[in-house]
Design an enzyme around this catalytic site. Structure first.
Site, PDB file in Angstrom:
ATOM      1  N   TYR A  55      -9.520  98.991  96.668  1.00  0.00           N
ATOM      2  CA  TYR A  55      -8.699  99.405  95.528  1.00  0.00           C
ATOM      3  C   TYR A  55      -9.601  99.570  94.312  1.00  0.00           C
ATOM      4  O   TYR A  55     -10.093  98.582  93.761  1.00  0.00           O
ATOM      5  CB  TYR A  55      -7.627  98.343  95.292  1.00  0.00           C
ATOM      6  CG  TYR A  55      -6.706  98.551  94.109  1.00  0.00           C
ATOM      7  CD1 TYR A  55      -6.470  99.797  93.554  1.00  0.00           C
ATOM      8  CD2 TYR A  55      -6.037  97.456  93.544  1.00  0.00           C
ATOM      9  CE1 TYR A  55      -5.616  99.969  92.481  1.00  0.00           C
ATOM     10  CE2 TYR A  55      -5.171  97.613  92.468  1.00  0.00           C
ATOM     11  CZ  TYR A  55      -4.969  98.873  91.941  1.00  0.00           C
ATOM     12  OH  TYR A  55      -4.117  99.040  90.873  1.00  0.00           O
ATOM     13  N   LYS A 104      -8.151 103.334  97.852  1.00  0.00           N
ATOM     14  CA  LYS A 104      -7.172 103.774  96.858  1.00  0.00           C
ATOM     15  C   LYS A 104      -7.917 103.927  95.543  1.00  0.00           C
ATOM     16  O   LYS A 104      -8.464 102.955  95.014  1.00  0.00           O
ATOM     17  CB  LYS A 104      -6.042 102.752  96.706  1.00  0.00           C
ATOM     18  CG  LYS A 104      -5.091 103.051  95.544  1.00  0.00           C
ATOM     19  CD  LYS A 104      -4.097 101.917  95.349  1.00  0.00           C
ATOM     20  CE  LYS A 104      -3.266 102.132  94.084  1.00  0.00           C
ATOM     21  NZ  LYS A 104      -2.290 101.036  93.860  1.00  0.00           N
TER      22      LYS A 104
END
Length: 294
Positions: A135, A163
Site C-alpha cells: 500500500y 495499491k
C-alpha cells in the site's frame, strides 16, 4: 496462488455507535457491497479508521465481516502499523480469522530506509500464508516504496500487488516493465482510475464505491470491454462526487455520505471530527444531483 487483488475493491468505512463498533450497520454496509457484486472489500484500512481500533475491536470487526460475507467475495484486511511486531500480530490474527488477503503500508512516522521497508514486509510475509498487497500512501505514511524496493518485494512469493495512492501516472508502466507477470497494480485514487488503468493498472480500491458500488462497477466493466467512451461518461459524471468525498480528510466526508443515505451513524473517532456544515451541504447536493439511493 490466486491473485484476489484486481477489479473493484471497496475500502469500507467502519461504523460506530456510542463509541463502539456498530455491527448492525456493518451488516448493512457489507450486504450493500455484495448486492452490487464488487470484487472484494477492504476492512480496517485508512478509510476504515484502522488507527482508532483496539486490537480486540480489530478482531471483532474482521470476525463479524467474515461471518457476514460468508465467502461471497474476498475480504482483505488492513495490517498497517509503524511497529513491525504489532503489524505481524495483525497479519497473524487476520490469517487465524480467515480473511483472504491483507494490505499494509510502509511504517509511518518512523521514516525507515528502503532496506527497513523491505525487512518490515519480509517479516509480515514470514508470519502468514496469505496473499499480500503493498500500500503506497506517501501523504499518509511520510515514506514510500522506491521502484527498486517494489521489484525486490515482488519476488517474495505471496506479495502479489501494489495499491498506489500517488499521482505518478508513469509509475505503473515502470513497475509493470520489471515485476513478475502476475503482480497486479491498482490505483487507490478514485479520480485517476481510468488514466491509471490505461497505464497498466488492473483495478481500483475505491472510497466512492461505499455509496455507489453499482456505478463504479459499471465504469470498470465498460473499461474492461474497451467501451472507453462509456467509461469516460460515467467517470465524468462521478468527478464531482470524488471531489466532494475529499473536500476534508478521508474518511470524514464518506462517513457523512453513508450516514445521509441511511447506512450508518455519522460517528467518527478523534482526532478526526465530523464533516463541517459546508462539506455536508456539498455532499448532500452531489447525492441529490446524482440521484444516489441505497
Amino acid at each position: 496462488m490466486h491473485n484476489i487483488f484486481k477489479g473493484l475493491i471497496t475500502a469500507l468505512i467502519t461504523p460506530f455507535k456510542d463509541n463502539k463498533l456498530d455491527l448492525y450497520a456493518l451488516e448493512r454496509i457489507i450486504k450493500h457491497q455484495i448486492k452490487h457484486e464488487v470484487d472484494a472489500v477492504l476492512i480496517a484500512g485508512s478509510t476504515g479508521e484502522s488507527s482508532s481500533l483496539s486490537f480486540e475491536e480489530y478482531k471483532l470487526l474482521l470476525q463479524t465481516s467474515v461471518e457476514i460475507v460468508n465467502k461471497c467475495i474476498p475480504i482483505i484486511s488492513g495490517c498497517s502499523s509503524n511497529n513491525t511486531t504489532y503489524a505481524r500480530a495483525l497479519a497473524a490474527e487476520s490469517t487465524k480469522i480467515g480473511v483472504d488477503g491483507f494490505m499494509a503500508s510502509p511504517p509511518s512516522y518512523v521514516k525507515p530506509t528502503q532496506h527497513g521497508i523491505y525487512k518490515h514486509f519480509e517479516a509480515l510475509h514470514e508470519v502468514c500464508n496469505l496473499p499480500i498487497m503493498l500500500y503506497s500512501a506517501p501523504t499518509r505514511s511520510g515514506v514510500d516504496f522506491s521502484d527498486e524496493t517494489i521489484l525486490r518485494l515482488s519476488k517474495l512469493p505471496r506479495i502479489l500487488a501494489l495499491k498506489d495512492c500517488g499521482v505518478d501516472l508513469e509509475r505503473p508502466l515502470r513497475i509493470r516493465a520489471t515485476v513478475k507477470k502476475d503482480f497486479n497494480i491498482l490505483t487507490g485514487n478514485d479520480e485517476v482510475v481510468l488514466a491509471f488503468n490505461a497505464q497498466g493498472g488492473v483495478g481500483w480500491t475505491s472510497v466512492a464505491s461505499n455509496i455507489v458500488p453499482n456505478i463504479c462497477k459499471e465504469l470498470l466493466e465498460k473499461w474492461n470491454k474497451n467501451d472507453t467512451k462509456g467509461a469516460l461518461e460515467i467517470h465524468q459524471k462521478l468527478l464531482p462526487l470524488y471531489t466532494a468525498l475529499f473536500v476534508e480528510s478521508n474518511p470524514i466526508p464518506i462517513k457523512y455520505a453513508a450516514h445521509y443515505l441511511g447506512l450508518c451513524e455519522n460517528e467518527i473517532r478523534p482526532p478526526l471530527t465530523e464533516a463541517s456544515d459546508s462539506a455536508k451541504k456539498q455532499i448532500e447536493n452531489i447525492i441529490t444531483s446524482l440521484s444516489i439511493k441505497i
